[in-house]
Scaffold this motif. Structure first.
Motif, mmCIF file in Angstrom:
data_model
loop_
_atom_site.group_PDB
_atom_site.id
_atom_site.type_symbol
_atom_site.label_atom_id
_atom_site.label_comp_id
_atom_site.label_asym_id
_atom_site.label_seq_id
_atom_site.Cartn_x
_atom_site.Cartn_y
_atom_site.Cartn_z
ATOM 1 N N PHE B 101 0.825 -1.210 0.000
ATOM 2 C CA PHE B 101 0.000 0.000 0.000
ATOM 3 C C PHE B 101 0.857 1.257 0.000
ATOM 4 N N GLN B 102 0.235 2.355 -0.405
ATOM 5 C CA GLN B 102 0.956 3.630 -0.407
ATOM 6 C C GLN B 102 1.436 3.999 1.000
ATOM 7 N N PHE B 103 0.539 3.746 1.994
ATOM 8 C CA PHE B 103 0.894 4.140 3.373
ATOM 9 C C PHE B 103 1.257 2.922 4.231
ATOM 10 N N TYR B 104 1.799 1.929 3.609
ATOM 11 C CA TYR B 104 2.372 0.713 4.250
ATOM 12 C C TYR B 104 1.348 -0.132 4.995
#
Lengths: 789, 243
Positions: B101-104
């Motif tokens: 994901f973009q935000f881990y």
């Protein structure tokens, strides 16, 4: 015009409706509890005070054999005595047509002129007996109602061995019989016990008591030394067969009413306090989360120029709406419950009850209390909101810091599933929240136990008292002691299978400066129909010699086995004897002493006699036997064990059921509110984690297990504490409950009760968890990929 | 319209056929995807390019079984999964797809190793968590909690978590979106390494056109449609990327 912040407030509340409503319910229950208990306490207490005042309830009471009226003058001269009212009080049998066993009447004399100066009679219908009409009586109203008696009805009564037809001229109550319990009875029985008032001349004529009295009631001057009056009174009545004077605290009706009031008073702080504390805690949890979620909004509101106080007020208003809704529900519920409680009390305590529709100061106190609790609850959250600098608030909160929980150091636990680890760490990160949630659950569980445990002891104690201890079917008391051979006569009556008799004598036990009036029961060595058991349900043996006393009496006298105490007799030669205590017994009822019957006869220096006979009877011939017993002139009262038992069960059963139901519902409100709100907040805090797990391939069930696992741990931690708390609470309540000198309920909580409370809590928890789980199913899996918390 | 596909459908491991997605936003219908045809081939690294709102995330969500198309089919190894129920979709993600994901999206209460173990515990043929973390170069940070790791490290943990179950497909949604250039390159190197060493079919979505140079194949989306699709003959290593 509603301002914009208020509009936000209502929308936020609409969004939070499930949580707001469950918390409002807890507040409502707290407020309702307070109003119910406080109103009942005030209504009962105030009614009592007014009743006692208006009907001049006495301060001191004394029974005696017989004293000439002139003795009353002597009593009046005692320092501190304001009023003396000498009376004649006699026990009579009432062979009612609608009953097998005769009912018991207590005839109380009314003065020839005017109203009784003390212990006046409250005539609810009809009139006072007219002087000169010897057979007119006022009858205790509840008894009249049980038997359908009205002014004009007649009652058969055996006065001094002769059957009379008494005419009911009025129905009455008296401050002396707020809780009417016949001498030697264990509970009030309106069907079987009737105080009745009759003109003094009529009673005196029937019992040869002209110019004499056998009962004195006194009012003391303000500030009088009651103890000194009691001593003086005993000295005066000594030679007239005085049975020992006592104050109001030992007057049975008042002491029972007093016990009830003390119990309500103890609960009036504790019970509502628990609910309000739970509400405060939940508001803290919910509002802390809300402020965290609304950091951005708070920053914007501040950035556009709203002051800190406006923001603080915004959240305070929000909590006020919740508390207001809860309080209003609580006031309504409380008013209704208070009314119901007083209705229930009205069936036990017969006094003119003055009750307001709703006690305004009580309601206002309850509302103020809940507002204070709520403000305390949200204090931290509001402070966080207020102190948040606008710029800081625009940034996301720093990521939550976690640590390994100590439980992971336990060998073997290191290998648990990561999802279990998540549960442990979440709990470890907020230990206080876990502790408080568990405490909430523990309280809820304890409340259920407290509502139910009374029932547990009743069955066994009744079985002990009426099954194993009192093995007779019928007991007969005689007006005077009769020779042992009287038992032979009773044995030959129709339907009598077995007969036993014992001797009871009133005494004053004295040990040093301590003393107490009570009785000694002399039991035959081979008594089949009366045995002794302690509260642990183990049989106790009557020693060959000496005195066996209940441990409560031993405490009162500060005496122990081996000690020699004085026994002052109140019949016969009224001498004082020194007797050794050979043992103590932990019995459920009374403060009596026991001796071998033969030893008691020696003590009394009399021939073998009895004054109570116990009969085992053939049920088929019971009616015939009752008629024959009623005809015996020396019979004072007849008790049928089964009727007594039924009455007791009926009375306590109904009350218990109502209390159990109400307290269980209240406790459920706590459990639901705690689990639901915690799970909702937890879901809000962790929705991102949980959605991530769903994306990674965790099933709904697996994700639910993580979220609800935390709640489950809190519930399971709360359960053992709740069981303990309930047990200790029950112990505490028992100590408050009854006058320990009369009745000591054994501490007994059935496993059924423990199981019931655990099941209710688990059911409430599961229900709340399911409500939250529904939301878990609609987690936004896609949104979570894009958003940063 | 997209170009005809040079590969046959049989070798496509995952394919979207004529997929459309319509969202109802109040009274407005938003057409996020309009008849998209996209295939992912065994062991390739595909980059899905497109500006914001082009529909690339919607497409990735549908390919990753997080969402279902309004019309069209999604076929995984010859099996249509577009009509699958909730349970089957979960099963599909669990068995076959790894997400980055973009935000881990690391679980803050679990250490790096435990975040990886979270996935290995529920998969059939997982790598050892330490092995997976070694692959992303985090051997010495395994017992740190997310709050103790830098953004790049967190993203590498996320990659290790995604590949630890040895998925057939690795879907990365703007994996460098929250990272600075240098860290972003390091993360792309790890994705490239996974693709090459484990042969995991990988799709990376990004709005950074230069990243496309590391792909075997590049698909561009625009306004919910495939604008272009090409094979990259001059594939470069992530270290050589600049933007």
């Amino acid at each position: 015009m509603v301002n914009v912040l208020d509009r936000k407030l209502f929308r936020d509340l609409t969004r939070l409706k499930g949580q707001a409503l469950t918390i409002a319910l807890v507040v409502a229950v707290g407020v309702a509890n307070y109003i119910t208990l406080r109103s009942a306490w005030r209504a009962l207490g105030d009614s009592r005070a007014a009743y006692y005042e208006q009907y001049r309830f006495a301060d001191v009471f004394a029974r005696l054999k017989r004293a000439p009226d002139s003795v009353a003058e002597q009593i009046h001269d005692v320092r501190g005595v304001a009023t003396v009212y000498p009376r004649v009080v006699e026990e009579v049998l009432l062979p009612m047509d609608d009953m097998i066993t005769p009912a018991h009447g207590q005839l109380i004399s009314l003065p020839a002129h005017g109203r009784p100066p003390l212990n006046d009679v409250y005539v609810k219908s009809g009139r006072f007996p007219e002087p000169g009409r010897g057979n007119e009586v006022l009858v205790y109203e509840p008894f009249a109602e049980e038997h359908g008696l009205r002014p004009g009805s007649t009652i058969p009564a055996i006065l001094n061995g002769k059957l009379h037809e008494l005419i009911v001229v009025g129905l009455a109550l008296s401050p002396e019989y707020v809780f009417a319990i016949e001498p030697g009875g264990i509970t009030s029985d309106d069907e079987r016990f009737a105080p009745m008032w009759m003109s003094e001349s009529a009673i005196a004529a029937a019992f040869q008591m002209e110019g004499a009295f056998n009962d004195a009631v006194l009012r003391l001057e303000p500030g009088a030394d009651e103890r000194a009056v009691l001593v003086a009174l005993d000295r005066i009545l000594e030679s007239y067969g005085g049975l020992g004077a006592y104050g109001r605290e030992l007057q049975i009706s008042d002491s029972i009413l007093d016990g009830e009031l003390a119990q309500i008073e103890a609960m009036v702080i504790v019970l509502p306090g628990v609910f309000l504390a739970v509400a405060a805690f939940l508001l803290n949890v919910v509002f802390s989360r809300m402020v965290t979620l609304q950091r951005g909004q708070i920053a914007v509101i501040k950035a556009v120029g709203y002051g800190n106080s406006t923001i603080a007020l915004h959240y305070v208003k929000m909590v006020c709406v919740i508390v207001l809704i809860g309080s209003l529900m609580g006031v309504g519920l409380g008013a209704w419950l208070a009314d119901a409680m007083l209705d229930l009390y009205a069936t036990f305590f017969r006094l003119p009850m003055t009750r307001g529709r709703i006690d305004l100061p009580v309601a206002i106190n309850a509302i103020i209390g809940s507002f204070l609790a709520a403000l305390l609850g949200i204090g931290f959250a509001v402070r966080t909101a207020v102190t948040l600098p606008p710029a800081e608030a625009m940034r996301p909160p720093s990521p939550a810091r976690y640590r390994a929980s100590p439980i992971e150091r336990v060998p073997g636990l290191r290998r648990v599933h990561q999802s279990t680890m998540m549960v442990f760490r979440e709990i470890w990160r907020r230990p206080l929240r876990t502790v408080l949630s568990s405490a909430g659950i523990a309280f809820a569980l304890a409340i259920i136990i407290l509502g139910r445990f009374g029932k547990d002891a009743h069955g066994p104690i009744l079985d002990l008292q009426f099954g194993r201890q009192q093995r007779e079917d019928i007991s007969v008391n005689f007006t005077n002691e009769v020779a042992n051979r009287g038992l032979g006569y009773l044995a030959h009556l129709p339907g009598v299978d077995q007969v036993d008799g014992y001797r009871v004598t009133p005494v004053r036990f004295r040990s040093g400066a301590r003393w107490r009036d009570s009785i000694v029961i002399g039991l035959p060595p081979d008594s089949h129909l009366r045995r002794l058991f302690n509260r642990q349900f183990r049989p106790a043996r009557l020693p060959h010699s000496g005195l066996l006393i209940t441990d409560v009496l031993a405490d009162i006298l500060d005496a122990k086995p081996g000690d020699i105490i004085e026994v002052e007799l109140k019949e016969g030669d009224r001498g004082t004897r020194r007797v050794q205590i050979s043992g103590t017994i932990d019995e459920a009822f009374g403060i009596q002493g026991y001796m071998q019957k033969s030893s008691l006869h020696e003590l009394l220096r009399e021939k073998p006699t009895i004054n109570t006979a116990l009969l085992r009877v053939d049920p088929a011939r019971e009616a015939e036997l009752q008629m024959r017993l009623t005809d015996i002139p020396t019979v004072q009262s007849i008790h049928r064990k089964r009727t007594l038992l039924e009455r007791f069960e009926e009375q306590t059963g109904q009350t218990m059921q109502v209390i159990t139901l109400i307290l269980t519902l209240f406790a459920t409100a706590i459990a639901v509110a705690v689990v639901y709100n915690n799970a909702r907040v937890s879901l809000s805090v962790r929705s991102r984690d949980l959605a991530t797990l769903r994306v990674l391939g965790f099933t709904r069930a697996e994700v639910s297990a993580i979220l609800l696992g935390e709640q489950a741990v809190q519930v399971f931690l709360g359960i053992p504490f709740g069981l303990l708390l309930g047990t200790f609470g029950a112990q505490g309540l028992l100590e408050l409950q009854a006058d320990p000198e009369q009745f000591r309920m054994p501490m007994l909580i059935a496993s059924r009760t423990y199981a019931f409370s655990v099941v209710v809590i688990l059911a409430a928890a599961v229900l709340s968890a399911l409500l939250v789980r529904r939301r878990l199913d609609s987690l936004d899996l896609i949104g979570v990929l894009k958003t940063r918390e | 319209m997209s170009e005809p596909n040079p590969n046959s459908e049989q070798s496509a491991i995952l394919a979207a056929h004529d997929v459309s997605k319509v969202y109802q936003m109040g009274d407005v219908e938003v057409h996020a995807l309009r008849g998209v045809n996209v295939s992912l081939y065994e062991a390739e690294l595909m980059v899905l390019l497109g500006p914001s709102g082009s529909g690339k995330s919607t497409l990735l969500n549908i390919l990753g079984a997080l969402d279902v198309p309004s019309s069209g089919r999604v076929v995984y190894r010859g099996q249509d999964i577009s009509g699958a129920d909730e349970r089957e979709l979960t099963e599909f993600r669990r068995e076959h797809v790894g997400f980055v994901f973009q935000f881990y999206n690391l679980v803050p209460s679990l250490t790096a190793r435990e975040n990886v173990a979270l996935v290995t515990e529920i998969s059939k043929t997982p790598l050892n968590p330490s092995e997976a973390l070694e692959l992303v170069g985090l051997t010495d940070r395994m017992d740190h909690f997310p709050a103790q790791l830098s953004g790049g490290e967190q993203q590498r943990v996320a990659i290790a978590r995604a590949v630890a179950k040895q998925p057939k497909i690795l879907l990365c949604d703007e994996p460098t979106g929250a990272l600075d250039f240098k860290t972003g390159i390091r993360v792309l190197e790890v994705i490239d390494e996974v693709n090459r060493s484990l042969g995991t079919t990988t799709a990376v979505i990004t709005h950074h056109a230069p990243i496309a140079s590391m792909a075997d194949r590049i698909i561009s989306l625009s306004d919910g449609k495939v604008a272009s699709e090409r094979t990259n003959d001059e594939k470069v290593s992530p270290a050589e990327l600049t933007w």
